[in-house]
Write a protein that holds these residues in place. Structure first.
Motif, PDB file in Angstrom:
ATOM      1  N   LEU A   1       0.843  -1.384  -0.121  1.00 16.00           N
ATOM      2  CA  LEU A   1       0.087   0.008  -0.116  1.00 16.00           C
ATOM      3  C   LEU A   1       1.035   1.356   0.142  1.00 16.00           C
ATOM      4  CD1 LEU A   1      -2.978  -0.946   2.160  1.00 16.00           C
ATOM      5  CD2 LEU A   1      -3.184  -0.247   0.049  1.00 16.00           C
ATOM      6  N   LYS A   2       1.998   1.175   0.698  1.00  8.96           N
ATOM      7  CA  LYS A   2       3.025   2.371   0.754  1.00  8.96           C
ATOM      8  C   LYS A   2       3.257   2.595  -0.921  1.00  8.96           C
ATOM      9  CE  LYS A   2       5.270   2.779   5.131  1.00  8.96           C
ATOM     10  NZ  LYS A   2       6.308   2.048   5.710  1.00  8.96           N
ATOM     11  N   LEU A   3       3.540   1.630  -1.443  1.00  6.44           N
ATOM     12  CA  LEU A   3       4.000   1.571  -2.737  1.00  6.44           C
ATOM     13  C   LEU A   3       3.035   2.096  -3.802  1.00  6.44           C
ATOM     14  CD1 LEU A   3       5.924  -1.675  -3.416  1.00  6.44           C
ATOM     15  CD2 LEU A   3       7.132   0.519  -3.307  1.00  6.44           C
ATOM     16  N   ALA A   4       1.698   1.691  -3.509  1.00  2.00           N
ATOM     17  CA  ALA A   4       0.603   1.865  -4.057  1.00  2.00           C
ATOM     18  C   ALA A   4       0.032   3.550  -3.976  1.00  2.00           C
ATOM     19  CB  ALA A   4      -0.522   1.149  -4.015  1.00  2.00           C
ATOM     20  N   ALA A   5       0.608   4.152  -2.851  1.00  6.40           N
ATOM     21  CA  ALA A   5       0.157   5.451  -2.304  1.00  6.40           C
ATOM     22  C   ALA A   5      -0.026   6.424  -3.739  1.00  6.40           C
ATOM     23  CB  ALA A   5       1.053   6.071  -1.242  1.00  6.40           C
ATOM     24  N   GLU A   6       0.804   6.403  -4.562  1.00  5.03           N
ATOM     25  CA  GLU A   6       0.720   7.369  -5.683  1.00  5.03           C
ATOM     26  C   GLU A   6       0.033   6.848  -6.902  1.00  5.03           C
ATOM     27  OE1 GLU A   6       2.558  10.534  -5.422  1.00  5.03           O
ATOM     28  OE2 GLU A   6       2.784   9.632  -3.310  1.00  5.03           O
ATOM     29  N   SER A   7      -0.388   5.777  -6.787  1.00  7.35           N
ATOM     30  CA  SER A   7      -1.079   5.167  -8.125  1.00  7.35           C
ATOM     31  C   SER A   7      -2.400   4.526  -7.797  1.00  7.35           C
ATOM     32  CB  SER A   7      -0.245   4.199  -8.676  1.00  7.35           C
ATOM     33  OG  SER A   7      -0.882   3.279  -9.596  1.00  7.35           O
ATOM     34  N   THR A   8      -3.596   5.081  -8.352  1.00  5.75           N
ATOM     35  CA  THR A   8      -4.815   4.444  -8.168  1.00  5.75           C
ATOM     36  C   THR A   8      -5.211   3.123  -8.843  1.00  5.75           C
ATOM     37  OG1 THR A   8      -5.618   6.624  -8.410  1.00  5.75           O
ATOM     38  CG2 THR A   8      -7.319   5.015  -8.420  1.00  5.75           C
ATOM     39  N   VAL A   9      -4.372   3.168  -9.973  1.00  2.00           N
ATOM     40  CA  VAL A   9      -4.524   1.634 -10.799  1.00  2.00           C
ATOM     41  C   VAL A   9      -3.777   0.555  -9.914  1.00  2.00           C
ATOM     42  CG1 VAL A   9      -3.451   0.571 -12.641  1.00  2.00           C
ATOM     43  CG2 VAL A   9      -4.079   3.014 -13.096  1.00  2.00           C
ATOM     44  N   THR A  10      -2.677   0.720  -9.274  1.00  2.00           N
ATOM     45  CA  THR A  10      -2.103  -0.225  -8.380  1.00  2.00           C
ATOM     46  C   THR A  10      -3.038  -0.532  -7.031  1.00  2.00           C
ATOM     47  OG1 THR A  10       0.222   0.834  -8.877  1.00  2.00           O
ATOM     48  CG2 THR A  10       0.170  -0.738  -7.254  1.00  2.00           C
ATOM     49  N   LEU A  11      -3.539   0.497  -6.715  1.00  2.00           N
ATOM     50  CA  LEU A  11      -4.529   0.308  -5.714  1.00  2.00           C
ATOM     51  C   LEU A  11      -5.717  -0.425  -6.051  1.00  2.00           C
ATOM     52  CD1 LEU A  11      -5.400   1.121  -2.685  1.00  2.00           C
ATOM     53  CD2 LEU A  11      -6.499   3.117  -3.589  1.00  2.00           C
ATOM     54  N   LEU A  12      -6.178  -0.457  -7.161  1.00  2.00           N
ATOM     55  CA  LEU A  12      -7.421  -1.082  -7.701  1.00  2.00           C
ATOM     56  C   LEU A  12      -6.862  -2.397  -7.809  1.00  2.00           C
ATOM     57  CD1 LEU A  12      -9.269   1.555 -10.128  1.00  2.00           C
ATOM     58  CD2 LEU A  12      -9.856   0.525  -7.654  1.00  2.00           C
ATOM     59  N   MET A  13      -5.705  -2.759  -8.477  1.00  2.00           N
ATOM     60  CA  MET A  13      -5.009  -4.006  -8.677  1.00  2.00           C
ATOM     61  C   MET A  13      -4.937  -4.840  -7.525  1.00  2.00           C
ATOM     62  SD  MET A  13      -2.323  -3.492 -11.701  1.00  2.00           S
ATOM     63  CE  MET A  13      -1.234  -5.096 -11.215  1.00  2.00           C
ATOM     64  N   LEU A  14      -4.403  -4.264  -6.502  1.00  2.00           N
ATOM     65  CA  LEU A  14      -4.513  -4.727  -4.991  1.00  2.00           C
ATOM     66  C   LEU A  14      -5.807  -5.061  -4.584  1.00  2.00           C
ATOM     67  CD1 LEU A  14      -1.842  -2.650  -2.957  1.00  2.00           C
ATOM     68  CD2 LEU A  14      -1.745  -4.955  -3.203  1.00  2.00           C
ATOM     69  N   ASP A  15      -6.776  -4.495  -4.904  1.00  2.00           N
ATOM     70  CA  ASP A  15      -8.208  -4.507  -4.350  1.00  2.00           C
ATOM     71  C   ASP A  15      -8.598  -5.837  -4.677  1.00  2.00           C
ATOM     72  OD1 ASP A  15     -10.444  -3.569  -2.871  1.00  2.00           O
ATOM     73  OD2 ASP A  15     -11.462  -3.514  -4.695  1.00  2.00           O
ATOM     74  N   GLN A  16      -8.401  -6.270  -6.298  1.00  2.00           N
ATOM     75  CA  GLN A  16      -8.686  -7.293  -6.729  1.00  2.00           C
ATOM     76  C   GLN A  16      -7.976  -8.619  -6.143  1.00  2.00           C
ATOM     77  OE1 GLN A  16      -8.113  -7.017 -10.871  1.00  2.00           O
ATOM     78  NE2 GLN A  16      -9.516  -5.792 -11.298  1.00  2.00           N
ATOM     79  N   GLU A  17      -6.623  -8.501  -6.098  1.00  6.25           N
ATOM     80  CA  GLU A  17      -6.042  -9.342  -5.267  1.00  6.25           C
ATOM     81  C   GLU A  17      -6.614  -9.760  -3.752  1.00  6.25           C
ATOM     82  OE1 GLU A  17      -3.125 -11.769  -5.467  1.00  6.25           O
ATOM     83  OE2 GLU A  17      -3.928 -10.825  -7.386  1.00  6.25           O
ATOM     84  N   MET A  18      -6.890  -8.652  -3.232  1.00  8.47           N
ATOM     85  CA  MET A  18      -7.351  -8.864  -1.654  1.00  8.47           C
ATOM     86  C   MET A  18      -8.790  -9.769  -1.631  1.00  8.47           C
ATOM     87  SD  MET A  18      -5.096  -7.243   0.152  1.00  8.47           S
ATOM     88  CE  MET A  18      -5.839  -6.625   1.721  1.00  8.47           C
ATOM     89  N   ALA A  19      -9.581  -9.652  -3.122  1.00  8.43           N
ATOM     90  CA  ALA A  19     -10.959 -10.239  -3.091  1.00  8.43           C
ATOM     91  C   ALA A  19     -10.829 -11.657  -2.993  1.00  8.43           C
ATOM     92  CB  ALA A  19     -11.712  -9.625  -4.354  1.00  8.43           C
ATOM     93  N   LYS A  20      -9.388 -12.429  -3.327  1.00  8.34           N
ATOM     94  CA  LYS A  20      -9.505 -13.595  -3.481  1.00  8.34           C
ATOM     95  C   LYS A  20      -9.363 -14.388  -2.134  1.00  8.34           C
ATOM     96  CE  LYS A  20      -7.296 -12.953  -8.075  1.00  8.34           C
ATOM     97  NZ  LYS A  20      -5.759 -12.756  -8.591  1.00  8.34           N
ATOM     98  N   ARG A  21      -9.124 -13.591  -1.046  1.00 15.45           N
ATOM     99  CA  ARG A  21      -8.884 -14.217   0.076  1.00 15.45           C
ATOM    100  C   ARG A  21      -9.958 -15.244   0.569  1.00 15.45           C
ATOM    101  NH1 ARG A  21      -7.468 -11.821   6.174  1.00 15.45           N
ATOM    102  NH2 ARG A  21      -6.595 -13.696   6.910  1.00 15.45           N
TER     103      ARG A  21
END
Ligand code: FEO
Length: 168
Positions: free
Chosen positions: A141-161
């Motif tokens: 999330l620190k790396l994604a702080a500057e990028s909405t695209v990265t945040l949304l990709m992470l959101d997709q990853e988190m949905a798989k738990r």
């Protein structure tokens, strides 16, 4: 028969595990209200894990012929500044839990309660995993702080738990 001092301390830990569940459900709601459903889902799975942690101690107390006394659960926070802020708080929270488990182990050793000391080893290992998982997400999330695209990709990853009851 469960030592009374240890029984009281285990009851406090049950309360703290339920508080952890409350906290993570509150975080899940924060994410869902911000349309980050993947993060919200991850936090809901975390909520289920915390309920599992509490129930495992409840079962242990009953097996040792002890008494579970449920306490009031503190109100969790409801608002955060960002996703990173949520995961910073999550990491800090897990570090506190690790400290509480360590204190419980110390007490059980002092009280010569080897059964409880043995039981708590599961939580010692679980906390190593909890801290590592949350730290990894916090770093991303620190790396994604500057990028909405990265945040949304992470959101997709988190949905798989998926909630898988931790192994005994
Ligand atoms: Fe029950 Fe997240 O520790």
């Amino acid at each position: 028969m469960l030592n009374k001092k240890v029984e009281k301390a285990l009851n406090k830990q049950i309360n703290y595990e339920f508080y952890s569940a409350h906290l993570y459900l509150s975080m899940a709601s924060y994410f869902k209200s911000n349309d980050l459903d993947g993060f919200g889902h991850w936090m809901q799975v975390q909520y289920e894990e915390e309920i599992f942690h509490a129930m495992k101690i409840i079962d242990f107390v009953h097996t040792r012929d002890g008494r579970v006394k449920l306490l009031a659960i503190e109100q969790p926070p409801h608002q955060w500044d960002s996703s990173l802020h949520v995961f910073k708080d999550t990491y800090d929270h897990e570090v506190v839990v690790t400290g509480l488990i360590n204190d419980l182990v110390t007490l059980s050793i002092k009280e010569n309660d080897h059964a409880t000391q043995n039981f708590l080893q599961w939580y010692i290992a679980e906390q190593v995993e909890e801290e590592a998982n949350v730290k990894s997400i916090k770093s991303k999330l620190k790396l994604a702080a500057e990028s909405t695209v990265t945040l949304l990709m992470l959101d997709q990853e988190m949905a798989k738990r998926v909630f898988v009851p931790p192994q005994d």
